[in-house]
Design an enzyme around this catalytic site. Structure first.
Site, PDB file in Angstrom:
ATOM      1  N   LEU A  46       0.843  -1.206   0.000  1.00 45.31           N
ATOM      2  CA  LEU A  46       0.000   0.000   0.000  1.00 45.31           C
ATOM      3  C   LEU A  46       0.880   1.259   0.000  1.00 45.31           C
ATOM      4  O   LEU A  46       0.749   2.129  -0.858  1.00 45.31           O
ATOM      5  CB  LEU A  46      -0.920  -0.015   1.240  1.00 45.31           C
ATOM      6  N   THR A  47       1.806   1.310   0.957  1.00 49.25           N
ATOM      7  CA  THR A  47       2.610   2.513   1.171  1.00 49.25           C
ATOM      8  C   THR A  47       3.506   2.821  -0.038  1.00 49.25           C
ATOM      9  O   THR A  47       3.994   1.913  -0.706  1.00 49.25           O
ATOM     10  CB  THR A  47       3.480   2.323   2.429  1.00 49.25           C
TER      11      THR A  47
ATOM     12  N   ALA B  38       3.048   8.390  -0.290  1.00 49.70           N
ATOM     13  CA  ALA B  38       1.725   8.076   0.270  1.00 49.70           C
ATOM     14  C   ALA B  38       1.881   7.099   1.433  1.00 49.70           C
ATOM     15  O   ALA B  38       2.128   5.914   1.221  1.00 49.70           O
ATOM     16  CB  ALA B  38       0.819   7.464  -0.808  1.00 49.70           C
TER      17      ALA B  38
ATOM     18  N   ILE C  78      15.200  -0.020  34.544  1.00 47.32           N
ATOM     19  CA  ILE C  78      15.375  -0.982  35.633  1.00 47.32           C
ATOM     20  C   ILE C  78      16.689  -1.748  35.452  1.00 47.32           C
ATOM     21  O   ILE C  78      17.415  -1.998  36.415  1.00 47.32           O
ATOM     22  CB  ILE C  78      14.152  -1.933  35.709  1.00 47.32           C
TER      23      ILE C  78
ATOM     24  N   GLU D  11       1.225   0.039  10.287  1.00 48.03           N
ATOM     25  CA  GLU D  11      -0.221  -0.240  10.279  1.00 48.03           C
ATOM     26  C   GLU D  11      -1.006   0.931  10.901  1.00 48.03           C
ATOM     27  O   GLU D  11      -2.005   0.744  11.588  1.00 48.03           O
ATOM     28  CB  GLU D  11      -0.515  -1.594  10.932  1.00 48.03           C
TER      29      GLU D  11
HETATM   30  N1  COS Z   1     -13.724  -0.310   6.837  1.00 49.98           N
HETATM   31  C1  COS Z   1     -14.415  -0.180   5.677  1.00 49.98           C
HETATM   32  N2  COS Z   1     -14.396   0.945   4.938  1.00 49.98           N
HETATM   33  C2  COS Z   1     -13.676   1.989   5.413  1.00 49.98           C
HETATM   34  C3  COS Z   1     -12.958   1.926   6.614  1.00 49.98           C
HETATM   35  C4  COS Z   1     -12.993   0.714   7.342  1.00 49.98           C
HETATM   36  N3  COS Z   1     -12.330   0.573   8.486  1.00 49.98           N
HETATM   37  N4  COS Z   1     -12.337   3.104   6.821  1.00 49.98           N
HETATM   38  C5  COS Z   1     -12.667   3.897   5.781  1.00 49.98           C
HETATM   39  N5  COS Z   1     -13.476   3.207   4.937  1.00 49.98           N
HETATM   40  C6  COS Z   1     -14.100   3.706   3.698  1.00 49.98           C
HETATM   41  C7  COS Z   1     -14.927   4.926   4.014  1.00 49.98           C
HETATM   42  O1  COS Z   1     -16.232   4.556   4.432  1.00 49.98           O
HETATM   43  C8  COS Z   1     -14.941   5.657   2.688  1.00 49.98           C
HETATM   44  O2  COS Z   1     -15.889   5.077   1.857  1.00 49.98           O
HETATM   45  P1  COS Z   1     -17.016   6.002   1.109  1.00 49.98           P
HETATM   46  O3  COS Z   1     -16.224   6.883   0.194  1.00 49.98           O
HETATM   47  O4  COS Z   1     -17.873   5.002   0.400  1.00 49.98           O
HETATM   48  O5  COS Z   1     -17.704   6.748   2.195  1.00 49.98           O
HETATM   49  C9  COS Z   1     -13.564   5.335   2.100  1.00 49.98           C
HETATM   50  O6  COS Z   1     -13.108   4.167   2.788  1.00 49.98           O
HETATM   51  C10 COS Z   1     -12.588   6.459   2.315  1.00 49.98           C
HETATM   52  O7  COS Z   1     -12.480   6.705   3.703  1.00 49.98           O
HETATM   53  P2  COS Z   1     -12.009   8.118   4.288  1.00 49.98           P
HETATM   54  O8  COS Z   1     -12.773   9.209   3.603  1.00 49.98           O
HETATM   55  O9  COS Z   1     -12.057   8.044   5.764  1.00 49.98           O
HETATM   56  O10 COS Z   1     -10.502   8.177   3.758  1.00 49.98           O
HETATM   57  P3  COS Z   1      -9.337   9.206   4.066  1.00 49.98           P
HETATM   58  O11 COS Z   1      -8.570   9.407   2.837  1.00 49.98           O
HETATM   59  O12 COS Z   1      -9.872  10.409   4.772  1.00 49.98           O
HETATM   60  O13 COS Z   1      -8.325   8.389   5.036  1.00 49.98           O
HETATM   61  C11 COS Z   1      -7.369   7.418   6.950  1.00 49.98           C
HETATM   62  C12 COS Z   1      -8.608   7.833   6.168  1.00 49.98           C
HETATM   63  C13 COS Z   1      -6.441   8.550   7.350  1.00 49.98           C
HETATM   64  C14 COS Z   1      -7.943   6.800   8.199  1.00 49.98           C
HETATM   65  C15 COS Z   1      -6.585   6.375   6.107  1.00 49.98           C
HETATM   66  O14 COS Z   1      -5.906   6.976   5.049  1.00 49.98           O
HETATM   67  C16 COS Z   1      -5.588   5.575   6.923  1.00 49.98           C
HETATM   68  O15 COS Z   1      -5.948   4.631   7.642  1.00 49.98           O
HETATM   69  N6  COS Z   1      -4.293   5.943   6.824  1.00 49.98           N
HETATM   70  C17 COS Z   1      -3.259   5.142   7.441  1.00 49.98           C
HETATM   71  C18 COS Z   1      -2.806   4.084   6.518  1.00 49.98           C
HETATM   72  C19 COS Z   1      -1.970   3.095   7.200  1.00 49.98           C
HETATM   73  O16 COS Z   1      -2.330   2.504   8.215  1.00 49.98           O
HETATM   74  N7  COS Z   1      -0.806   2.859   6.632  1.00 49.98           N
HETATM   75  C20 COS Z   1       0.045   1.882   7.165  1.00 49.98           C
HETATM   76  C21 COS Z   1       0.722   1.255   6.040  1.00 49.98           C
HETATM   77  S1  COS Z   1       0.356  -0.363   5.817  1.00 49.98           S
HETATM   78  S2  COS Z   1       1.543  -1.275   7.076  1.00 49.98           S
END
Ligand code: COS
Length: 384
Positions: free
Chosen positions: A124-125, A129, A338, A364
Site C-alpha cells: 500500500l505505502t 503516500a 530498571i 499499520e
Molecule cells: N472499513 C471499511 N471501509 C472503510 C474503513 C474501514 N475501516 N475506513 C474507511 N473506509 C471507507 C470509508 O467509508 C470511505 O468510503 P465512502 O467513500 O464510500 O464513504 C472510504 O473508505 C474512504 O475513507 P475516508 O474518507 O475516511 O478516507 P481518508 O482518505 O480520509 O483516510 C485514513 C482515512 C487517514 C484513516 C486512512 O488513510 C488511513 O488509515 N491511513 C493510514 C494508513 C496506514 O495505516 N498505513 C500503514 C501502512 S500499511 S503497514
C-alpha cells in the site's frame, strides 16, 4: 470468541513451548545474522503458523479474532522478527483475499499461503503516500484482458520473500481519492515487477523490508480482488482494521516479555545491600507497567470479541493499537531503566527489544492516525 477451549489451550501450549524452547534461544543468532534459521522457518510451517487465519476449507486454522489475538500474544514473547515472518501471511497480506477475494482467487492462493509455501505481502505505502494512503500514485491501467501497473511501493514487509503481493493501485487516474483505488493480487516473478535492496532498519533484524517496483508490469484482470474496480481502498481499510487488533496483541505479548525480564533482573540485582525490586521507585515502574499491560490486554480481548460478534470495531481497533503500542514503548523504556547501565548493552535482550518495538507506534497506522480514526468515528457516532 473461543470456539473450543480445549483445542485452543493445546494450540497455545504448543506455541508457548515453541517460543520458550526454540525461538528465545535463537534470538541472538537472528540478531547477529539478520536471518531466521531455515530450520525454524520449516518448524513454523509444520506447525501451521502461516495459516492461522486462512479458512479451514483452504487448509488453515480459521482462527477467530480472539483466538488469533491470544496466539499472537504468546508469539510476542520473543523477538518480534519471528512474528513478522508469518505476520503478513496471517494478516495484511492475505486478508484482502480472505475478505474480498473471488472464490477462484481464494482457491488459487489460500491453500499455498496456509502451508507457508508462499508468503503474502501488503503493498500500500509509497514514497509519497503513507498516512494519506488514498493519495497513492501507483497506476493500474486496463489494457485488454490485463492491467498495466506502474509505480513504487515502499517499506514492504517480507517483500524479498513474498510469492504474492496484495497491491493497491489507482485504476481510475481521474479519481484522485479513495474511490479510484483497486486491489490486485500480483505474483512475484511477473515481468516488470522487481524488488529493491533490503532496507537497513533500527530493529527487528531478521525481518526484511524493501521497495517493490512496477515497470509496465502486466497483471491479468482476473487478479483484481473481488473482480471489482474502485473497492481497493475499502479492502485496505478493512484489512488494516483487523491488523490493528493483531498488532495490539503483539504489543501486549512483547511488553509481557520485557516486563518479566525486568522483574527477574530487579529481583536478582542487588544495590545498597538488597534487591532493587525492594525499592519503591523501582516498584513504581514495575507496577505502572503491569497496570498498563493489564489495561491493554483487556482492551485487545474486548475488541477482538466484539469483532467476532460482528460489531463495527473501527474505533476499538484503533484504541487498542494506539494504547497498546504506546504502552509497549513505555514498558520498554522503563525496562531499560530498571536494567540500568546493563540495559544499554547489546548483551541483554532489552537493548534489542527497545529498538524492535519502536516500529509498533508507526506501522499499520501511526499513533496520530489512530487518534484521527477514533475522533472521526466519535463525531460520526454523535451526528448519525
Ligand atoms: N472499513 C471499511 N471501509 C472503510 C474503513 C474501514 N475501516 N475506513 C474507511 N473506509 C471507507 C470509508 O467509508 C470511505 O468510503 P465512502 O467513500 O464510500 O464513504 C472510504 O473508505 C474512504 O475513507 P475516508 O474518507 O475516511 O478516507 P481518508 O482518505 O480520509 O483516510 C485514513 C482515512 C487517514 C484513516 C486512512 O488513510 C488511513 O488509515 N491511513 C493510514 C494508513 C496506514 O495505516 N498505513 C500503514 C501502512 S500499511 S503497514
Amino acid at each position: 470468541m473461543i470456539r473450543d477451549p480445549e483445542t485452543m489451550t493445546a494450540l497455545l501450549d504448543t506455541v508457548s513451548r515453541f517460543v520458550r524452547e526454540r525461538l528465545v534461544p535463537a534470538e541472538k543468532t537472528v540478531e547477529e545474522t539478520d536471518q531466521i534459521p531455515p530450520a525454524i522457518v520449516q518448524e513454523m510451517k509444520d506447525m501451521g503458523l502461516f495459516g492461522l487465519t486462512v479458512p479451514e476449507e483452504y487448509g488453515g486454522f480459521a482462527l477467530t479474532m480472539e483466538e488469533e489475538a491470544q496466539v499472537i500474544l504468546e508469539l510476542g514473547k520473543t523477538s518480534p522478527s519471528f512474528r513478522s515472518l508469518i505476520g503478513t501471511s496471517v494478516g495484511i497480506g492475505s486478508q484482502g483475499i480472505v475478505l474480498d477475494g473471488t472464490p477462484e482467487q481464494k482457491a488459487r492462493y489460500l491453500p499455498r499461503l496456509a502451508t507457508g509455501e508462499i508468503i503474502a505481502s501488503f503493498a500500500l505505502t509509497e514514497p509519497d503516500a503513507g498516512s494519506d494512503a488514498a493519495s497513492l500514485r501507483t497506476t493500474a491501467i486496463r489494457d485488454g484482458d490485463d492491467y498495466i501497473v506502474n509505480g513504487t511501493k515502499r517499506y514492504i514487509t517480507n517483500a524479498p520473500l513474498a510469492g504474492i503481493f496484495t497491491l493497491m493501485a489507482r485504476t481510475d487516474p481521474a479519481n484522485k481519492g479513495a474511490g479510484g483505488v483497486s486491489a490486485f493480487i500480483v505474483e512475484a516473478g511477473t515481468p516488470g515487477l522487481s524488488i529493491g535492496k533490503i532496507d537497513k532498519k533500527m530493529g527487528q533484524r531478521g525481518a526484511h523490508i524493501a521497495d517493490v517496483i512496477f515497470e509496465n508490469c502486466r497483471v491479468p484482470a482476473s487478479q483484481l480482488i473481488g473482480g471489482k474496480e474502485g473497492q481497493g481502498f475499502k479492502t485496505a481499510m478493512k484489512v488494516l482494521e483487523k491488523g490493528r487488533i493483531h498488532i495490539a496483541a503483539l504489543c501486549v505479548g512483547v511488553a509481557e516479555r520485557m516486563l518479566n525480564d525486568a522483574l527477574n533482573y530487579a529481583i536478582e540485582r542487588k544495590q545498597f545491600g538488597e534487591a532493587i525490586a525492594g525499592f519503591q521507585l523501582v516498584q513504581a515502574m514495575l507496577a505502572d507497567s503491569r497496570t498498563e499491560l493489564y489495561a491493554a490486554r483487556c482492551m485487545v480481548m474486548d475488541a477482538a470479541r466484539k469483532r467476532d460478534n460482528g460489531d463495527d470495531v473501527s474505533i476499538e481497533a484503533s484504541c487498542c493499537k494506539l494504547y497498546a503500542s504506546e504502552m509497549c514503548g513505555r514498558v520498554a523504556d522503563r525496562a531499560v531503566q530498571i536494567f540500568g547501565g546493563a540495559g544499554y548493552l547489546a548483551e541483554y535482550s532489552i537493548e534489542r527489544f527497545y529498538r524492535d518495538v519502536r516500529i509498533f507506534r508507526l506501522y499499520e497506522g501511526t499513533s496520530q492516525i489512530q487518534q484521527i480514526v477514533i475522533a472521526r468515528g466519535m463525531v460520526r457516532e454523535a451526528t448519525a
